[in-house]
Design a protein around this motif. Sequence first.
Motif, short mmCIF file in Angstrom:
data_model
loop_
_atom_site.label_atom_id
_atom_site.label_comp_id
_atom_site.label_asym_id
_atom_site.label_seq_id
_atom_site.Cartn_x
_atom_site.Cartn_y
_atom_site.Cartn_z
N ALA A 176 0.90 -1.21 -0.01
CA ALA A 176 -0.13 -0.01 0.03
C ALA A 176 0.72 1.12 -0.24
CB ALA A 176 -1.01 -0.13 1.29
N ASN A 177 0.38 2.29 -0.79
CA ASN A 177 0.97 3.65 -0.48
C ASN A 177 2.39 3.59 -1.36
OD1 ASN A 177 -1.37 4.94 0.72
ND2 ASN A 177 -0.63 3.83 2.53
N LEU A 178 2.49 3.22 -2.33
CA LEU A 178 3.44 3.21 -3.25
C LEU A 178 3.40 4.41 -4.15
CD1 LEU A 178 6.18 1.69 -4.03
CD2 LEU A 178 4.89 0.66 -5.88
N GLY A 179 4.58 5.44 -3.65
CA GLY A 179 4.45 6.78 -4.11
C GLY A 179 4.75 6.95 -5.51
N PRO A 180 4.55 8.19 -6.21
CA PRO A 180 5.03 8.58 -7.43
C PRO A 180 6.42 8.14 -7.98
CG PRO A 180 3.66 10.19 -6.71
CD PRO A 180 3.99 9.47 -5.68
N ASN A 181 6.41 7.21 -9.12
CA ASN A 181 8.14 6.97 -9.47
C ASN A 181 8.76 6.33 -8.41
OD1 ASN A 181 7.53 7.99 -12.08
ND2 ASN A 181 7.48 10.01 -11.13
N GLU A 182 8.04 5.43 -7.38
CA GLU A 182 8.89 5.11 -6.22
C GLU A 182 9.14 3.62 -6.16
OE1 GLU A 182 8.71 5.76 -1.34
OE2 GLU A 182 6.74 5.41 -2.52
N LYS A 183 10.17 3.18 -5.69
CA LYS A 183 10.57 1.67 -5.55
C LYS A 183 10.50 1.31 -4.12
CE LYS A 183 13.47 1.17 -9.73
NZ LYS A 183 14.72 0.78 -10.12
N LEU A 184 9.80 0.11 -4.06
CA LEU A 184 9.88 -0.66 -2.58
C LEU A 184 10.32 -1.95 -2.77
CD1 LEU A 184 8.77 0.17 0.12
CD2 LEU A 184 6.64 -1.00 -0.36
N VAL A 185 10.95 -2.32 -1.76
CA VAL A 185 11.60 -3.91 -1.72
C VAL A 185 10.93 -4.56 -0.57
CG1 VAL A 185 13.63 -5.06 -1.30
CG2 VAL A 185 13.95 -2.99 -2.49
N ILE A 186 10.29 -5.74 -0.87
CA ILE A 186 9.59 -6.77 -0.10
C ILE A 186 10.61 -7.76 -0.06
CG2 ILE A 186 7.78 -8.00 0.56
CD1 ILE A 186 7.53 -5.03 0.73
N GLN A 187 11.11 -8.41 1.21
CA GLN A 187 11.62 -9.55 1.53
C GLN A 187 11.14 -10.46 2.14
OE1 GLN A 187 15.90 -9.00 2.90
NE2 GLN A 187 16.55 -8.42 0.95
N ILE A 188 11.04 -11.77 1.29
CA ILE A 188 10.19 -12.95 1.93
C ILE A 188 11.33 -14.14 2.33
CG2 ILE A 188 8.32 -14.58 1.69
CD1 ILE A 188 7.26 -12.31 -0.39
N GLU A 189 11.23 -14.66 3.30
CA GLU A 189 12.13 -15.80 3.51
C GLU A 189 11.20 -17.14 4.01
OE1 GLU A 189 15.27 -15.49 6.11
OE2 GLU A 189 15.40 -13.18 5.76
N TYR A 190 11.44 -18.13 3.32
CA TYR A 190 11.13 -19.57 3.62
C TYR A 190 11.78 -20.57 3.72
CZ TYR A 190 11.11 -20.31 -1.62
OH TYR A 190 11.53 -20.50 -2.80
N GLN A 191 11.56 -21.71 4.29
CA GLN A 191 12.13 -23.03 4.34
C GLN A 191 11.55 -24.10 3.72
OE1 GLN A 191 15.64 -21.95 6.91
NE2 GLN A 191 15.33 -23.91 5.87
N GLN A 192 12.20 -24.91 3.06
CA GLN A 192 12.01 -26.39 2.42
C GLN A 192 12.89 -27.33 2.56
OE1 GLN A 192 12.17 -24.81 -1.91
NE2 GLN A 192 11.38 -26.94 -1.91
N ALA A 193 12.35 -28.73 2.55
CA ALA A 193 13.06 -29.66 2.44
C ALA A 193 13.37 -30.35 1.11
CB ALA A 193 12.49 -30.98 2.95
N VAL A 194 14.88 -30.63 0.78
CA VAL A 194 14.93 -30.96 -0.53
C VAL A 194 14.54 -32.13 -0.99
CG1 VAL A 194 17.18 -32.01 -1.83
CG2 VAL A 194 17.34 -29.88 -0.45
N ARG A 195 14.15 -32.55 -2.23
CA ARG A 195 13.44 -33.66 -2.75
C ARG A 195 14.38 -34.73 -3.22
NH1 ARG A 195 8.77 -35.80 -4.86
NH2 ARG A 195 9.00 -37.04 -6.81
N LEU A 196 14.11 -35.87 -2.58
CA LEU A 196 15.00 -36.98 -3.14
C LEU A 196 14.00 -37.84 -3.90
CD1 LEU A 196 17.46 -38.75 -3.39
CD2 LEU A 196 17.24 -39.52 -1.01
N SER A 197 14.38 -38.42 -5.09
CA SER A 197 13.63 -39.57 -6.17
C SER A 197 14.44 -39.94 -6.90
CB SER A 197 12.27 -38.70 -6.64
OG SER A 197 11.64 -39.65 -7.28
N ASP A 198 14.44 -41.20 -7.10
CA ASP A 198 15.08 -41.99 -7.84
C ASP A 198 16.41 -41.41 -8.21
OD1 ASP A 198 12.99 -43.48 -9.39
OD2 ASP A 198 12.09 -41.72 -9.90
N ASN A 199 17.14 -41.56 -6.95
CA ASN A 199 18.73 -41.29 -6.78
C ASN A 199 18.90 -39.73 -7.16
OD1 ASN A 199 19.17 -43.92 -5.81
ND2 ASN A 199 19.76 -44.57 -7.93
N ARG A 200 18.10 -38.86 -7.27
CA ARG A 200 18.36 -37.37 -7.85
C ARG A 200 17.84 -36.48 -6.67
NH1 ARG A 200 16.10 -39.22 -12.51
NH2 ARG A 200 14.18 -38.20 -11.90
#
Length: 748
Positions: A176-200
């Motif tokens: 909300a409220n992004l001003g004229p010709n303005e930039k805004l940075v949003i950083q999102i962090e998440y965790q996940q498990a690595v997938r293992l299937s068929d030896n890959r």
Amino acid sequence: MSPAIRHSHNNARAISLSQFCKFIWFVNMLLLPILAVVLSLLNVASARAEQPAYVTPNAVQSGSLLLQSGEAGQYIEAPRLASDFNIDISGPTARARLSQVFENPTNGWVEGLYVFPLPEDSAVYSLKMIVGDRVIVADIKEKQAAREIYEKAKSEGKKAALIEQQRPNIFTNAVANLGPNEKLVIQIEYQQAVRLSDNRFSLRVPLVVAPRYNPENSDPIVETADIQGGWGQQKTKPAQGSDNGAIEAPLIMPDENRINPVTITINLKAGFPAANIKSLYHPVKINQHGELASTITLDGKATAERDFVLEWQAAESEMPTVGLFREHVGNDYYLLAYITPPRIKSPVNETREIIFVIDNSGSMGGTSIKQAKASLDYALSRLKPTDRFNVIRFDDTLTKFFDDSVPATALNITNARDYVSALEAVGGTEMLPALHAALDKSHQKDGLRQIVFLTDGEISNERQMLDVIASRRDRSRLFMVGIGSAPNTYLMNKASELGRGTFTHIGAVEEVDQRMRELFDKLESPVVTNVKTGFSQEGISLTPGLLPDLYQGEPLVLAARTKQVSGTMTVEGTVGSRPWTVTLPLDAASPAEGISKIWARRKIDDAEVDMKLGKITELAADTRILSLALEHHLVTRLTSLVAVDQTPSRPANTPLTRADIPLQLPAGWDFETLFGARADRSVLDHADAGKEQILARGKNRTAAPNIPAPAMSLPQTATPAMLNMLQGLGIMFIGFLIFWLARRKENA
């Protein structure tokens, strides 16, 4: 004073009062109302001057997405967005930081809304909003409370960001409220498990939300009877909370010179010397840092039109068959274990029925239908004389090629392959009737029953699908094959889990032979059934609660919370008629990060599964989900992350325009096929259609999914113009009242 003089004097006073009243009437009736109207018009003009500048298509000099305003022929330019993924893979887990840069190209104030995908098993736990040199860290709140905080900040002119989960793999980011010709940075962090299937080992980074088909409502109608005095009325019971609503976002048209660029950097520390590191669908640069570390980056910027998939392997002689990792958080330890079932060569000899289901709806147009047909053709070629089979195809109609499953004779297989080769992508995606037809087991009463379901899964009623699988699966085992550049992996994985099968993704025609060969190795090999786990100590909280059957090449992945890492964990099951047991010493677990978030995310999934299977009520599931989400700071369907900058930035009475950020159409999708004329929505229980009928029908009908056009309405101006006009009317009424009193006095 004489009477004559007094009369003359009184008359003069009356004339003077009359003239004064007329003067007051003139001022109130004409001058003040005019002044009020002029002021209101000035306010309107000022407000319009503060709105985002309107443009016409002819005035745009470069590729831009124009959103239609409330004024005919006038448009505003949509906000731009760029995304950057920085991912650290450490052994079995991956920690991702997603930076979204919002840019407002207009001279007005806007609210940007972006629909974006994340892995369906991702644990989203952090949101930061960067405003200039300030970093605002988000709080986790119940979903409604977070929305109210965001809306209040928006109305007060404060910058705010809100992350909400629409599906486990689809999120929205409102800024909300992004001003004229303005930039805004949003950083999102998440965790996940690595997938293992068929030896890959592999990691998927979803980059595009494909358009979803919104099927006809087929929820059961449940009513109660309210009877008094013998007669009464039926009352429909409200449906349980559902995620079946349509996912809507504007699309970038094929001729638009606009993209949502993406950059990706992956730091890979597999815990062993990684080999055969490769990106399946994007060009990358790979820099080795010794034997145990690598950095993988996209070769240039990517367009957000297909999912990114990275794969790596260990040397064949060093390929691990078990893994055990731990993390210490607070007073608890969290464990993550991988256990691969033994490779048994003896084939399955029991009688087998295989039902093939293929999606030939409009969203499968382009390369997807080629991949699906090639995959099904390969599957048909692998049938054995002892098998029975059938083929079901669906769009917004349904066809069973045979009335019932038939023996896999050479003639039957040839006829089925010819039938499949004639299929064309057309129509809507009514997947639910096809699922019901595949689960219909009224004819064959015993033996192994396998369903191979080929689709991109782009529907909005996932919950209906999963509910049907949970209630009707019985002895059927469901193997989902995801087709295309951006399949609905949430539906695929969850359907496979509930259906006690596996999920296979085919993202290119070149992958068909390898992926289908691996799938049939699973279908034709013994399954590890009756899987159980045990611990030598008490008080272990384990997930998943519903342990799956295990197939060749598919490990069992367990997460647990415990007070101490001592003793042993035992996994046992049955391979054919032979017992199988493996024991892991918990004190041998290696340190790893992010396991606590992964455990909590999986416990939340367990609550959803238990609700679908009828083990707990929806209220009990919601209570469990909310408690876990708040404790572990996770975004769920009941919680959201909200960040607010306490410094107001948008001036009072300055209008704010909502602008949804458009999405790319997934790579390989055919725009003309997807957005054709209105589809025929009838659904047939059975139609004995052959190649000629299918080809004829394909020529006479095209598809029309429920996807909104990229247009919008602007809000009304935030000025006191209406109040000024009402004040003018009030002044006019007062003037009229004074004039009436003066005339009455004059005539007295």
